[in-house]
Scaffold this active site. Sequence first.
Site, PDB file in Angstrom:
ATOM      1  N   CYS A 165       0.805  -1.219   0.000  1.00 41.88           N
ATOM      2  CA  CYS A 165       0.000   0.000   0.000  1.00 41.88           C
ATOM      3  C   CYS A 165       0.841   1.273   0.000  1.00 41.88           C
ATOM      4  CB  CYS A 165      -0.945  -0.011   1.199  1.00 41.88           C
ATOM      5  SG  CYS A 165      -1.966  -1.511   1.241  1.00 41.88           S
ATOM      6  N   HIS A 305      -2.357   7.590   7.058  1.00 39.93           N
ATOM      7  CA  HIS A 305      -2.648   6.322   6.385  1.00 39.93           C
ATOM      8  C   HIS A 305      -4.063   5.891   6.766  1.00 39.93           C
ATOM      9  CE1 HIS A 305      -1.862   2.666   4.281  1.00 39.93           C
ATOM     10  NE2 HIS A 305      -1.989   1.913   5.352  1.00 39.93           N
ATOM     11  N   GLU A 316      -0.546   4.830  14.478  1.00 39.93           N
ATOM     12  CA  GLU A 316      -0.134   6.007  13.708  1.00 39.93           C
ATOM     13  C   GLU A 316      -0.309   7.289  14.517  1.00 39.93           C
ATOM     14  OE1 GLU A 316      -0.776   8.087   9.310  1.00 39.93           O
ATOM     15  OE2 GLU A 316      -2.113   6.462   9.957  1.00 39.93           O
ATOM     16  N   LYS A 337      -9.389   8.100   3.461  1.00 40.22           N
ATOM     17  CA  LYS A 337      -9.863   6.729   3.220  1.00 40.22           C
ATOM     18  C   LYS A 337     -11.263   6.521   3.773  1.00 40.22           C
ATOM     19  CE  LYS A 337      -5.466   4.190   2.968  1.00 40.22           C
ATOM     20  NZ  LYS A 337      -4.483   5.234   3.303  1.00 40.22           N
ATOM     21  N   HIS A 342      -9.723   2.060   0.727  1.00 40.61           N
ATOM     22  CA  HIS A 342      -8.277   1.869   0.637  1.00 40.61           C
ATOM     23  C   HIS A 342      -7.912   1.398  -0.765  1.00 40.61           C
ATOM     24  CE1 HIS A 342      -4.245   1.199   1.517  1.00 40.61           C
ATOM     25  NE2 HIS A 342      -4.300   0.367   2.528  1.00 40.61           N
ATOM     26  N   PHE A 403       1.670  -3.565   3.911  1.00 40.38           N
ATOM     27  CA  PHE A 403       1.993  -4.886   4.457  1.00 40.38           C
ATOM     28  C   PHE A 403       3.472  -5.189   4.193  1.00 40.38           C
ATOM     29  CE2 PHE A 403      -2.551  -6.850   3.983  1.00 40.38           C
ATOM     30  CZ  PHE A 403      -2.960  -6.108   5.071  1.00 40.38           C
TER      31      PHE A 403
END
Length: 416
Positions: A165, A305, A316, A337, A342, A403
């Site tokens: 991502c 994110h 985060e 998002k 996403h 990931f």
Amino acid sequence: MELKRVVVTGLGALTPIGNTVEEYWNGLIAGKSGAAPVTHFDAEKFKTKFACEVKNFTVTDFIHRREARRMDKFSQYAMVASDEAIADAKLDMDSINKLRVGVIWGAGIGGLETFQEEVINFANGDGTPKFNPFFIPKMIADIAPGNISIKYGFMGPNYTTVSACASSANAMIDALNNIRLGHCDVIVTGGSEAAVTIAGMGGFNAMHAMSTRNDDPQSASRPFDANRDGFVLGEGAGAIVLEEYEHAKARGAKIYAEVIGGGLSSDAYHMTAPHPEGIGVIAVMKNCLENAGMQPEDVDHINTHGTSTPLGDVAELKAITEIFGAHAKNLNINSTKSMTGHLLGAAGAIEAIASILAIEHGIVPPTINHSTVDENIDPSLNLTLNKPQKRDIKVAMSNTFGFGGHNACVLFKKLD
């Protein structure tokens, strides 16, 4: 060696809440949710039956049918977004030195639908290997920038970055550095993804990564909310034309913002989960600030994110508090998002565009769908909940993580 300045001169977007940059921005400011029941395939038996799909899109409105058949959907999306960005930049194709124009693109997965279709067709056959001759060229992740360069004759650096991502944020940082170092005058960068497929939805469901709020899809992506239960899968593309400042100025280009830094790091912790204390995220934001020559108090806005996962959102925000200290409460923090879902490898690109437009318009898009306070989140943080907020933004940060522990961070600045 003095690094060259890099600016943004073109934008293109194809998203679940708008098929052009203007539509996308209007959707963001309106707090529009892109989530709806899946239409690309029958998802009745899936744990998650909804996604943030691109809507009202007919590829042959943009690409000739013959060419479109030779492209996976992720490549089609890349072409449409890059066409808009290149047109927006008003590049003169007759005078520009195409040897110094590159395309650096991001895709976390690539041609998943093509791979899926070919394997299913083979499995349903008699064992005879009958494959489409365009199977491999349609599937490989690097074909999107290849197609862009072929169409326009751009002969500079041309490749795809793959970091899940974080892919398109990685692409932007590579583009930034290529121009900074004098290797290129212009680079078309960004990312695309089209993973709303049987394999994509099924795979993420098997990981328990996605929301299963099937009774209310539009509110399923709810970053920072106590009742968040996973991300909502999205698709689309974002394209950004980066250009050396003097080159842009000499041709009278419109300049949206300056790209002043990029940071990278790794969590080195787990395949899919973030480090609970956000160590890698702390490192990437610190690296980005140092790369840009900025102090934490110089930043006005962070597009996080913010995927709407129980672990990721908290980690985060802890990292932001660690890096920004007392200034953290002065930031406008958001997660777009909540509206787009996403977009995996394209997330960094469309969120960078949101950050650039927030600088240009002086408005921070909201984090929608927030209704319940999470006691694990510092209440003094301004998460720009449910409504956009006006603000003069001089410096905006965009965070993107993937990931494998891949972290990327990009800083944009209003041009002096």
